[in-house]
Write an enzyme that holds these catalytic residues in place. Structure first.
Site, PDB file in Angstrom:
ATOM      1  N   ARG A   6       0.884  -1.176   0.000  1.00  0.00           N
ATOM      2  CA  ARG A   6       0.000   0.000   0.000  1.00  0.00           C
ATOM      3  C   ARG A   6       0.912   1.213   0.000  1.00  0.00           C
ATOM      4  NH1 ARG A   6      -5.215   1.342   3.676  1.00  0.00           N
ATOM      5  NH2 ARG A   6      -6.040  -0.030   2.062  1.00  0.00           N
ATOM      6  N   HIS A  55      -7.623   1.039  -6.144  1.00  0.00           N
ATOM      7  CA  HIS A  55      -7.769   0.123  -4.999  1.00  0.00           C
ATOM      8  C   HIS A  55      -8.455  -1.160  -5.487  1.00  0.00           C
ATOM      9  CE1 HIS A  55      -7.835  -1.331  -1.053  1.00  0.00           C
ATOM     10  NE2 HIS A  55      -8.713  -0.537  -0.473  1.00  0.00           N
ATOM     11  N   GLN A  73     -10.348  -3.901  -3.213  1.00  0.00           N
ATOM     12  CA  GLN A  73     -11.659  -3.495  -2.700  1.00  0.00           C
ATOM     13  C   GLN A  73     -12.773  -3.880  -3.665  1.00  0.00           C
ATOM     14  OE1 GLN A  73     -12.297  -1.897   0.388  1.00  0.00           O
ATOM     15  NE2 GLN A  73     -14.322  -2.613  -0.218  1.00  0.00           N
ATOM     16  N   ASP A  92     -17.847   7.070  -0.487  1.00  0.00           N
ATOM     17  CA  ASP A  92     -16.539   6.960   0.161  1.00  0.00           C
ATOM     18  C   ASP A  92     -16.286   8.272   0.895  1.00  0.00           C
ATOM     19  OD1 ASP A  92     -14.099   6.014   0.986  1.00  0.00           O
ATOM     20  OD2 ASP A  92     -13.161   6.000  -0.989  1.00  0.00           O
ATOM     21  N   CYS A 147     -16.357   1.351   1.290  1.00  0.00           N
ATOM     22  CA  CYS A 147     -15.164   0.525   1.548  1.00  0.00           C
ATOM     23  C   CYS A 147     -14.712   0.611   2.995  1.00  0.00           C
ATOM     24  CB  CYS A 147     -14.046   0.919   0.597  1.00  0.00           C
ATOM     25  SG  CYS A 147     -13.418   2.593   0.840  1.00  0.00           S
ATOM     26  N   ARG A 174     -13.241  -8.851   1.890  1.00  0.00           N
ATOM     27  CA  ARG A 174     -11.842  -8.529   1.580  1.00  0.00           C
ATOM     28  C   ARG A 174     -10.969  -9.747   1.875  1.00  0.00           C
ATOM     29  NH1 ARG A 174     -10.041  -3.262   1.673  1.00  0.00           N
ATOM     30  NH2 ARG A 174      -8.096  -4.230   1.008  1.00  0.00           N
TER      31      ARG A 174
END
Ligand code: CP
Length: 308
Positions: free
Chosen positions: A107, A134, A137, A225, A266, A294
């Protein structure tokens, strides 16, 4: 080398295989303690490096637990603790890590760090989020939608708010999984033109609707988000809040979507900002299934990367 760098860089058949595999592994574990090992131990004897240059709860814990369930071991590294944060090149770091570990999840901030890591590593690299995308996700999101409502192909997905890195991967998913996307948010925060073109070129529909009420009409899935992402300057917070307030997902907005529409986020969420608690904790919300998935989706991604 099976790197998992982005949804649009991975073949649709491979993505579909991973979603099915994730579902099988999830079903096989039903009723077991979280720490119990899977029947299969395909990562036995394998070491996974989890590198975080930004904070994380879900990505960190789900990759760690998932690796252990598959029989592997992890080491969690923070960018600032590594020589990576003190001038060693990404290429040299990639070459060195490849002598110690079997798989790298990173990340990071700039996408170039991820792509350079993948270019110089001799082991697969997984994108655990960059400022631009991402993908892990979206694998969990597709899995979650299909668990609740069946195939996502042909569905209308509405993104509310900032056209950020998660929005980008939702758009990549449109091209690969065959759903349509409507973006509703302020013009200053539109998703990148490149991603808009990518969806349209795939034959799926992408449109922008500034009026959130109109955008969600007939939606099968509504996604929000946070209004200020990890890579956004905190000094821009007030300006972004003012721009994004009309795009809050609340019960009135959800009422305009299809009656069986789902809500996703998320996480982490800022309750009463981009989404109200009434929606987050309401009957259309699948946010905690999304978080759980996830784990299962990333186990499938790791197995695909290592072909085990
Ligand atoms: N959704 C997500 O990636 O969560 P974390 O930032 O906690 O990993």
């Amino acid at each position: 080398m099976n790197h998992f760098l982005d949804i649009h860089k991975t073949a649709p058949s491979d993505l579909r295989h991973m979603i099915e595999h994730a579902r099988e592994m999830k079903t096989a574990r039903e009723g077991r303690p979280r720490g119990a090992l899977d029947d299969d131990q395909p990562l036995k004897g394998r070491m996974v490096a989890l590198i975080f240059e930004k904070p994380s709860t879900r990505t960190r814990v789900s990759f760690d637990v998932g690796t252990r369930q598959l029989g592997g071991e992890t080491m969690v590294l923070s960018g600032s603790d590594m020589q990576l944060g003190h001038g060693e090149t990404i290429a040299d770091t990639a070459r060195v890590l490849s002598r110690y570990v079997d798989l790298i999840m990173i990340r990071t901030f700039d996408e170039s760090v991820l792509t350079e890591m993948a270019e110089f590593a001799d082991v697969p690299v997984i994108n655990g989020l960059t400022d631009r995308t991402h993908p892990c996700q979206i694998m969990a999101d597709v899995m979650t939608y299909e668990e609740h409502r069946g195939p996502i192909t042909g569905k209308k997905v509405v993104w509310c708010g900032d056209g950020n890195n998660v929005c980008a991967s939702v758009m990549h998913g449109a091209a690969q999984f065959g759903y349509d996307v409507v973006f509703t948010g302020p013009e200053q925060l539109d998703p990148e033109a490149e991603w808009q073109g990518l969806v349209r070129k795939s034959g799926q529909s992408f449109s922008i609707e500034r009026d959130a009420d109109k955008a969600v009409e007939g939606a099968d899935l509504v996604i929000a988000d946070t209004w200020v992402s990890m890579h956004d300057a905190q000094s821009a917070r007030e300006r972004r809040h003012n721009m994004l307030r009309p795009y809050q997902v609340n019960e009135d907005l959800m009422a305009r979507a299809k009656p069986d529409a789902l809500f996703m986020h998320c996480l982490p969420a800022h309750r009463e900002e981009e989404v109200t608690s009434a929606v987050m904790d309401g009957p259309q919300s699948v946010i905690f299934d999304e978080a759980e998935n996830r784990l299962h989706a990333q186990k499938a991604i790791m197995r695909w990367c290592l072909d085990v």
